[in-house]
Motif scaffolding. Sequence first.
Motif, PDB file in Angstrom:
ATOM      1  N   VAL A  22       0.837  -1.201   0.000  1.00  0.00           N
ATOM      2  CA  VAL A  22       0.000   0.000   0.000  1.00  0.00           C
ATOM      3  C   VAL A  22       0.873   1.252   0.000  1.00  0.00           C
ATOM      4  N   GLY A  23       1.933   1.250   0.791  1.00  0.00           N
ATOM      5  CA  GLY A  23       2.841   2.396   0.805  1.00  0.00           C
ATOM      6  C   GLY A  23       3.455   2.635  -0.565  1.00  0.00           C
ATOM      7  N   THR A  24       3.899   1.567  -1.218  1.00  0.00           N
ATOM      8  CA  THR A  24       4.484   1.683  -2.556  1.00  0.00           C
ATOM      9  C   THR A  24       3.443   2.164  -3.544  1.00  0.00           C
ATOM     10  N   TRP A  25       2.251   1.615  -3.457  1.00  0.00           N
ATOM     11  CA  TRP A  25       1.163   1.994  -4.360  1.00  0.00           C
ATOM     12  C   TRP A  25       0.817   3.467  -4.212  1.00  0.00           C
ATOM     13  N   ARG A  51      11.803  -3.073   9.309  1.00  0.00           N
ATOM     14  CA  ARG A  51      11.788  -4.394   9.956  1.00  0.00           C
ATOM     15  C   ARG A  51      10.397  -5.010   9.942  1.00  0.00           C
ATOM     16  N   ILE A  52       9.383  -4.170  10.077  1.00  0.00           N
ATOM     17  CA  ILE A  52       8.013  -4.679  10.012  1.00  0.00           C
ATOM     18  C   ILE A  52       7.711  -5.161   8.600  1.00  0.00           C
ATOM     19  N   GLU A  53       8.108  -4.385   7.592  1.00  0.00           N
ATOM     20  CA  GLU A  53       7.863  -4.771   6.200  1.00  0.00           C
ATOM     21  C   GLU A  53       8.588  -6.059   5.831  1.00  0.00           C
ATOM     22  N   ARG A  54       9.760  -6.258   6.386  1.00  0.00           N
ATOM     23  CA  ARG A  54      10.577  -7.434   6.044  1.00  0.00           C
ATOM     24  C   ARG A  54      10.350  -8.616   6.995  1.00  0.00           C
ATOM     25  N   THR A  55       9.507  -8.469   7.976  1.00  0.00           N
ATOM     26  CA  THR A  55       9.037  -9.477   8.918  1.00  0.00           C
ATOM     27  C   THR A  55       9.921  -9.815  10.108  1.00  0.00           C
ATOM     28  N   PRO A  56      11.175  -9.325  10.254  1.00  0.00           N
ATOM     29  CA  PRO A  56      11.876  -9.693  11.476  1.00  0.00           C
ATOM     30  C   PRO A  56      11.280  -9.063  12.733  1.00  0.00           C
ATOM     31  N   ARG A  57      10.537  -7.974  12.577  1.00  0.00           N
ATOM     32  CA  ARG A  57       9.922  -7.348  13.748  1.00  0.00           C
ATOM     33  C   ARG A  57       8.437  -7.650  13.764  1.00  0.00           C
ATOM     34  N   ARG A  58       7.975  -8.102  14.900  1.00  0.00           N
ATOM     35  CA  ARG A  58       6.560  -8.411  15.081  1.00  0.00           C
ATOM     36  C   ARG A  58       5.796  -7.103  15.243  1.00  0.00           C
ATOM     37  N   PRO A  59       4.830  -6.809  14.349  1.00  0.00           N
ATOM     38  CA  PRO A  59       4.102  -5.547  14.488  1.00  0.00           C
ATOM     39  C   PRO A  59       3.067  -5.633  15.592  1.00  0.00           C
ATOM     40  N   GLY A  60       3.039  -4.646  16.454  1.00  0.00           N
ATOM     41  CA  GLY A  60       2.017  -4.576  17.482  1.00  0.00           C
ATOM     42  C   GLY A  60       0.759  -3.938  16.908  1.00  0.00           C
ATOM     43  N   ILE A  61      -0.335  -4.072  17.607  1.00  0.00           N
ATOM     44  CA  ILE A  61      -1.585  -3.497  17.134  1.00  0.00           C
ATOM     45  C   ILE A  61      -1.467  -1.975  17.035  1.00  0.00           C
ATOM     46  N   ASP A  62      -0.720  -1.356  17.950  1.00  0.00           N
ATOM     47  CA  ASP A  62      -0.512   0.094  17.883  1.00  0.00           C
ATOM     48  C   ASP A  62       0.241   0.475  16.608  1.00  0.00           C
ATOM     49  N   ASP A  63       1.266  -0.326  16.271  1.00  0.00           N
ATOM     50  CA  ASP A  63       2.025  -0.058  15.050  1.00  0.00           C
ATOM     51  C   ASP A  63       1.130  -0.179  13.817  1.00  0.00           C
ATOM     52  N   LEU A  64       0.349  -1.251  13.751  1.00  0.00           N
ATOM     53  CA  LEU A  64      -0.529  -1.466  12.601  1.00  0.00           C
ATOM     54  C   LEU A  64      -1.577  -0.361  12.486  1.00  0.00           C
ATOM     55  N   ALA A  65      -2.142   0.038  13.610  1.00  0.00           N
ATOM     56  CA  ALA A  65      -3.176   1.072  13.590  1.00  0.00           C
ATOM     57  C   ALA A  65      -2.609   2.400  13.114  1.00  0.00           C
ATOM     58  N   VAL A  66      -1.433   2.786  13.611  1.00  0.00           N
ATOM     59  CA  VAL A  66      -0.863   4.072  13.208  1.00  0.00           C
ATOM     60  C   VAL A  66      -0.384   4.028  11.762  1.00  0.00           C
ATOM     61  N   MET A  67       0.147   2.891  11.312  1.00  0.00           N
ATOM     62  CA  MET A  67       0.559   2.795   9.910  1.00  0.00           C
ATOM     63  C   MET A  67      -0.656   2.852   8.991  1.00  0.00           C
ATOM     64  N   ALA A  68      -1.737   2.206   9.377  1.00  0.00           N
ATOM     65  CA  ALA A  68      -2.963   2.281   8.583  1.00  0.00           C
ATOM     66  C   ALA A  68      -3.451   3.728   8.515  1.00  0.00           C
ATOM     67  N   ALA A  70      -1.616   6.430   8.849  1.00  0.00           N
ATOM     68  CA  ALA A  70      -0.655   7.182   8.044  1.00  0.00           C
ATOM     69  C   ALA A  70      -0.856   6.928   6.553  1.00  0.00           C
ATOM     70  N   LEU A  71      -1.362   5.735   6.224  1.00  0.00           N
ATOM     71  CA  LEU A  71      -1.639   5.386   4.829  1.00  0.00           C
ATOM     72  C   LEU A  71      -3.075   5.720   4.425  1.00  0.00           C
ATOM     73  N   ARG A  72      -3.811   6.322   5.378  1.00  0.00           N
ATOM     74  CA  ARG A  72      -5.214   6.706   5.172  1.00  0.00           C
ATOM     75  C   ARG A  72      -6.087   5.503   4.824  1.00  0.00           C
ATOM     76  N   LEU A  73      -5.911   4.450   5.631  1.00  0.00           N
ATOM     77  CA  LEU A  73      -6.681   3.220   5.480  1.00  0.00           C
ATOM     78  C   LEU A  73      -7.466   2.956   6.756  1.00  0.00           C
ATOM     79  N   ALA A  77      -7.428  -2.670   7.729  1.00  0.00           N
ATOM     80  CA  ALA A  77      -6.976  -2.969   6.369  1.00  0.00           C
ATOM     81  C   ALA A  77      -5.717  -3.815   6.292  1.00  0.00           C
ATOM     82  N   PRO A  78      -4.687  -3.587   7.136  1.00  0.00           N
ATOM     83  CA  PRO A  78      -3.485  -4.424   7.022  1.00  0.00           C
ATOM     84  C   PRO A  78      -3.679  -5.851   7.506  1.00  0.00           C
ATOM     85  N   LEU A  79      -4.793  -6.118   8.172  1.00  0.00           N
ATOM     86  CA  LEU A  79      -5.005  -7.464   8.724  1.00  0.00           C
ATOM     87  C   LEU A  79      -5.687  -8.368   7.704  1.00  0.00           C
ATOM     88  N   PRO A  80      -5.313  -9.651   7.675  1.00  0.00           N
ATOM     89  CA  PRO A  80      -5.962 -10.576   6.756  1.00  0.00           C
ATOM     90  C   PRO A  80      -7.412 -10.826   7.167  1.00  0.00           C
TER      91      PRO A  80
END
Length: 85
Positions: A22-25, A51-68, A70-73, A77-80
């Motif tokens: 989504v960020g690239t898009w 690290r989150i994008e490349r998977t070595p870092r486990r994303p927390g719900i706070d990280d996912l929420a703020v990234m969503a 920031a991406l205006r989603l 949305a980032p969750l399956p």
Amino acid sequence: MEIRPLAIGPPGIRADPTVEFVGTWQGINKWQLADRATALSRTLADTAVCRIERTPRRPGIDDLAVMAGALRLSSSAPLPEPTAP
């Protein structure tokens, strides 16, 4: 006792490429995403985004929420999609 990080489960593994795609898009690089996340009250370094994008870092719900945000989603949305057991 040795401290071990929690393993990254299937939702985290599937969410990581979604954030990157989504960020690239949207034409947003990891530095811009980190800046937007910080502006939304969650300090997130560009190395953490990487690290989150490349998977070595486990994303927390706070990280996912703020990234969503920031991406205006939607924050989900980032969750399956949930699957039946």
